[in-house]
Design an enzyme around this catalytic site. Structure first.
Site, mmCIF file in Angstrom:
data_model
loop_
_atom_site.group_PDB
_atom_site.id
_atom_site.type_symbol
_atom_site.label_atom_id
_atom_site.label_comp_id
_atom_site.label_asym_id
_atom_site.label_seq_id
_atom_site.Cartn_x
_atom_site.Cartn_y
_atom_site.Cartn_z
ATOM 1 N N TRP B 318 62.438 45.422 73.193
ATOM 2 C CA TRP B 318 61.673 46.605 73.578
ATOM 3 C C TRP B 318 60.839 46.312 74.818
ATOM 4 O O TRP B 318 60.663 47.161 75.695
ATOM 5 C CB TRP B 318 60.749 47.021 72.423
ATOM 6 C CG TRP B 318 59.867 48.202 72.730
ATOM 7 C CD1 TRP B 318 60.151 49.512 72.521
ATOM 8 C CD2 TRP B 318 58.549 48.170 73.316
ATOM 9 N NE1 TRP B 318 59.109 50.305 72.940
ATOM 10 C CE2 TRP B 318 58.112 49.505 73.437
ATOM 11 C CE3 TRP B 318 57.712 47.147 73.757
ATOM 12 C CZ2 TRP B 318 56.879 49.837 73.959
ATOM 13 C CZ3 TRP B 318 56.478 47.485 74.292
ATOM 14 C CH2 TRP B 318 56.068 48.815 74.380
ATOM 15 N N HIS B 319 60.322 45.071 74.896
ATOM 16 C CA HIS B 319 59.433 44.733 76.004
ATOM 17 C C HIS B 319 60.156 44.661 77.339
ATOM 18 O O HIS B 319 59.565 44.910 78.385
ATOM 19 C CB HIS B 319 58.712 43.416 75.726
ATOM 20 C CG HIS B 319 57.552 43.584 74.801
ATOM 21 N ND1 HIS B 319 57.706 43.557 73.438
ATOM 22 C CD2 HIS B 319 56.248 43.827 75.036
ATOM 23 C CE1 HIS B 319 56.522 43.762 72.882
ATOM 24 N NE2 HIS B 319 55.621 43.928 73.827
ATOM 25 N N GLY B 320 61.402 44.299 77.314
ATOM 26 C CA GLY B 320 62.091 44.237 78.599
ATOM 27 C C GLY B 320 63.510 43.739 78.452
ATOM 28 O O GLY B 320 63.853 43.067 77.481
#
Lengths: 398, 484
Positions: B318-320
């Site tokens: 989700w973060h990257g």
């Protein structure tokens, strides 16, 4: 809601504190005062007072030429002929243009950018001279040879805008300035430089309430309190020059060379030219730069449109320096930038019917070795002869 | 538009002024228009993504309300999830997947599109998906007013970096706005000021330490890298929690209460506890919509470990779109699983300490140990690649001795432009942060401050504003979580 406004109003003293500190400390000198370094203004102030009173000033060190020029342009002194250029043009004086009010606004270390910026200062102060004498020594249309003059950077940006030059050219000025700031300026000057370049439409009054400028002011104040004081005779806080190296600034803005320079013999200059010390200055010169050519074209065209007569004075280098430079480029099978610069300028001048005095080739210009004080600077009388000789020879547009 | 920009300093008072003067029935329109303006200051064309998400999930909500057949409802939900995740995949993961596939096959199987990621896309797609799932589960009624729903998706204080709100909490507040309340407004403003302090004084100043060191980690000493890594731990905390504080404060000024996103995470005694205090809106989102549906902890130990791995795998990605985030997520999953395995040992330690009346010691050990583990994990989060992360770990173990001489360390720090003044400011600011976090766990500082005399209150306000002006970085980098 009213309570909330009162609450917000209670923070006004902080805003006033920020403005008061920024205004009084003013480390980038936006508001004409300089709390931390009063001697700088005193020096420039003395130069201005003497110039405006018609007295000569012995220069004990470099000074902020922009301040002095602005004071002259703001004064009531009439100016018919304005001389622009570098230190090479500094000896040009009223004797070469008899009967006219001449002011020599050439800048030490100046190139084409500085010349255009100085004219912009004159223009902004309502000056419209009848004649502009623009000195060329062959490095103006290539890449820069000397560091940009920091005081004139904001004006350089303005003149580019007025002449309608592409924004990329302005960016290159910012880059040159930043490079210089990073390389040669102490931390405080470098930070001040960033504020100078950062020009919004409110400049410099936006800095009055700027928290960043407030931080810079506090830091400068801290440095002044805790660091040892520096000698601040000339601009940039340098020590006074020895007496025999001091030049004299005449009331018409021209300069009398120092005793030391005048004592240089042709033989000494020849030795200097043969030494490696001259290498970076005379060799590896860049070719014609499009942005400089654009500036030259736009600047001269603008002068012409304003009805100002333009005279281009091509000042050659010391003959041995010219020869060495020519040989170096010939060996590298490259065209000599001095030739390229002269060809470009002559072609432009022909197209626009502009008078050209002198030549970048010392033989064509008819100058002798003993007419120089170093490898590029000519003696005062020799430069006057160069202008007069060509004036007489050409008798009209080139 | 950035919260710490001059643009926002002009925008926000104007929006607030109009908001309080407008009649109730027009306020949604003001918030909607100003939220779109807020977003479009970055890239106007990407507002279409917001419009698309809004249109899809508004329609899905209505369709779910009308459908009665479980199969049809599931199909409608899947349509919403596929659309949201499809948009997310296209902008965020497509290039990563293409790059990985191409490097795996050593040929260009699929071309990279080099798309610019819409700012805060992960935040608003997750908020929108949460709404459709809640409607599907009949936890919330579908929103039938498109204006309210559109405002729910784009509400500007939390649009680009959360907190990721639940429909059940936020939608009712957007249906009926509260009137001007002096206490609430000033409370919100105080929180915004505190958030700005965290961002501008701590996070942005630490960025000046961290960025140059992480730019060339291979030429740094162990101590410098360790300093930068600890610095990054505080940088990301202050950057993100600062943003959250400003967002929550700004919403509070407008009469909307958002969920708490951080509760002194570096005071956690275990990784498990850390995840109940760090980015709470995301971790509870994963808990409610992924972990619990997978069975949560009401399953066998093996299945539980699998569930944790899945949740943290998703949290990482989700973060990257980078392997480093994936490793970072899995690293935390492994730590949580290891924490459960060693639970017996830690309980024994607590028991021992209780007998010895030294309960504080293991708590402090737990806090320090957790901090170190979390900080080590930040290396993966901050490094551009796994290879660089491993180089950082290797170098971190070397060349400490010579740098323990203060003058030498100061010399190396000054080479990256870090002055003694920066050290003084950051130490004082971190002290204020730690005091704030410690006290904040026990009671509300804002409430306490409101009860104090005028002199105490105004001294505190003036100190905070002066700290911002004197110690703030006014040309700092944008918020780190914007890229997610």
């Amino acid at each position: 809601m009213r309570r909330l406004f009162i609450k917000f109003a209670s923070f006004v003293p902080i805003v006033l504190l920020v403005a008061a500190v920024n205004r009084s400390v003013d480390p980038a000198r936006f508001y004409g005062t300089h709390f931390l370094d009063p001697s700088r203004d005193q020096y420039e102030g003395a130069v201005i007072d003497n110039l405006l009173a018609g007295r000569s000033q012995v220069l004990v060190g470099p000074y902020n030429e922009r301040l002095v020029l602005e004071a002259v342009f703001r004064s009531k002194r009439p100016i018919d002929t304005l001389v622009l250029g570098s230190s090479v043009a500094k000896p040009i004086n009223g004797d070469s243009f008899p009967g006219e009010n001449l002011y020599n606004a050439a800048i030490y270390g100046g190139e084409l950018e500085e010349a255009a910026a100085v004219y912009q200062l004159a223009w902004e102060n309502g000056r419209r001279p009848k004649r502009v004498v623009l000195e060329f020594h062959g490095r103006e249309l290539g890449g820069r040879n000397w560091d940009i003059v920091p005081e004139l950077v904001p004006v350089m940006l303005r003149v580019r805008k007025r002449l309608g030059l592409p924004s990329d050219d302005s960016e290159s000025i910012r880059e040159l300035f930043t490079q210089r700031a990073d390389r040669t300026m102490p931390d405080n000057q470098s930070t001040a430089a960033q504020f100078v370049v950062d020009q919004s439409w409110l400049h410099p009054y936006d800095k009055l309430f700027s928290p960043r400028y407030f931080q810079f002011s506090l830091r400068s104040l801290g440095n002044a309190w805790f660091d040892a004081p520096t000698v601040t005779v000339g601009s940039g806080g340098v020590a006074p020059q020895p007496e025999d190296e001091r030049q004299v600034l005449c009331p018409d803005g021209s300069v009398l060379w120092s005793r030391k320079w005048l004592s240089h013999t042709a033989e000494q200059i020849r030795q200097l030219v043969q030494s490696d010390a001259m290498k970076p200055v005379l060799w590896n010169r860049p070719p014609l730069s499009p942005s400089h050519c654009r500036l030259f074209d736009a600047f001269i065209t603008d002068l012409e449109r304003s009805g100002i007569k333009v005279i281009l004075v091509l000042v050659p280098p010391f003959p041995a320096a010219f020869d060495r430079m020519h040989d170096a480029y010939a060996r590298a099978h490259k065209p000599c930038p001095l030739d390229e610069c002269e060809s470009y300028v002559r072609a432009f001048a022909k197209k626009h019917s502009i008078q050209i005095d002198g030549s970048l080739d010392p033989r064509k210009a008819g100058v002798a070795e003993d007419e120089f004080v170093d490898y590029i600077h000519m003696r005062r009388d020799a430069l006057a002869r160069l202008i007069a000789r060509n004036n007489a020879a050409q008798q009209g547009p080139n | 538009m950035l919260f710490d920009s001059l643009q926002f300093a002009v925008f926000f008072p104007i929006v607030c002024g109009l908001f309080w003067t407008l009649p109730q029935r027009f306020r949604w329109l003001l918030l909607l228009v100003s939220s779109y303006y807020f977003y479009m200051c970055w890239r106007p064309e990407y507002a279409l993504v917001l419009v698309l998400i809004t249109a899809i999930d508004f329609g899905v909500g209505i369709a779910l309300a009308r459908a009665t057949e479980p199969k049809t409802r599931r199909l409608i939900l899947l349509t919403s999830l596929a659309a949201n995740l499809g948009i997310l995949f296209f902008f965020k993961y497509y290039d990563f997947a293409a790059r990985s596939l191409n490097s795996l096959t050593a040929t260009v199987v699929v071309p990279e599109l080099a798309m610019v990621l819409p700012i805060g896309l992960s935040f608003h797609t997750f908020q929108s998906m949460g709404y459709t799932v809640d409607v599907y589960r009949r936890k919330v009624e579908p929103e039938r007013d498109w204006g309210t729903f559109a405002t729910f998706i784009v509400f500007f204080p939390q649009l680009v970096a959360g907190p990721i709100e639940r429909a059940g909490d936020l939608l009712p507040q957007l249906r009926h706005y509260e009137n001007f309340d002096y206490g609430r407004v000033t409370n919100g403003l105080k929180l915004m000021a505190w958030g700005l302090f965290k961002k501008m004084v701590i996070a942005d100043r630490l960025a000046r330490l961290v960025d140059p060191i992480y730019a060339v980690p291979e030429s740094q000493s162990g101590l410098m890298l360790a300093l930068a890594t600890v610095g990054f731990g505080y940088q990301i905390y202050c950057d993100f929690s600062g943003y959250s504080d400003i967002a929550i404060g700004a919403a509070e000024v407008l009469g909307v209460r958002l969920m708490t996103n951080f509760r002194a995470p570096y005071h956690s005694r275990s990784i498990r506890e850390f995840w109940t205090r760090w980015h709470i809106s995301l971790s509870t989102w994963f808990r409610d919509y992924v972990y619990i549906p997978l069975g949560g902890n009401q399953v066998s130990a093996g299945r539980w470990a699998f569930n944790i791995l899945i949740v943290f795998f998703l949290s990482g990605i989700w973060h990257g779109a980078n392997w480093t985030f994936l490793v970072w997520g899995l690293y935390h999953a492994v730590l949580i699983i290891a924490g459960r395995v060693t639970q017996g040992f830690t309980s024994a330690l607590h028991g021992f300490s209780r007998r010895e009346q030294r309960r504080r010691l293991p708590a402090a050990v737990g806090i320090v140990w957790t901090f170190l583990l979390v900080t080590a994990g930040w290396v993966f989060f901050r490094a551009p690649s796994i290879h660089v992360a491993m180089t950082i770990f290797q170098r971190m173990a070397a060349d400490w001795q010579s740098f323990l001489i203060p003058a030498r360390l100061a010399g190396h720090l000054s080479l990256i432009g870090w002055q003694s003044w920066d050290t003084v400011v950051i130490c004082l600011a971190l002290l204020a942060l730690e005091i704030g976090d410690t006290v904040g766990l026990r009671f509300s500082i804002r409430k306490w401050l409101a009860e104090q005399s005028t002199v105490v209150r105004w001294t505190a306000y003036y100190l905070l504003v002066l700290a911002l002006i004197v110690g703030g970085q006014f040309n700092g980098p944008p918020f780190i979580y914007f890229q997610f």
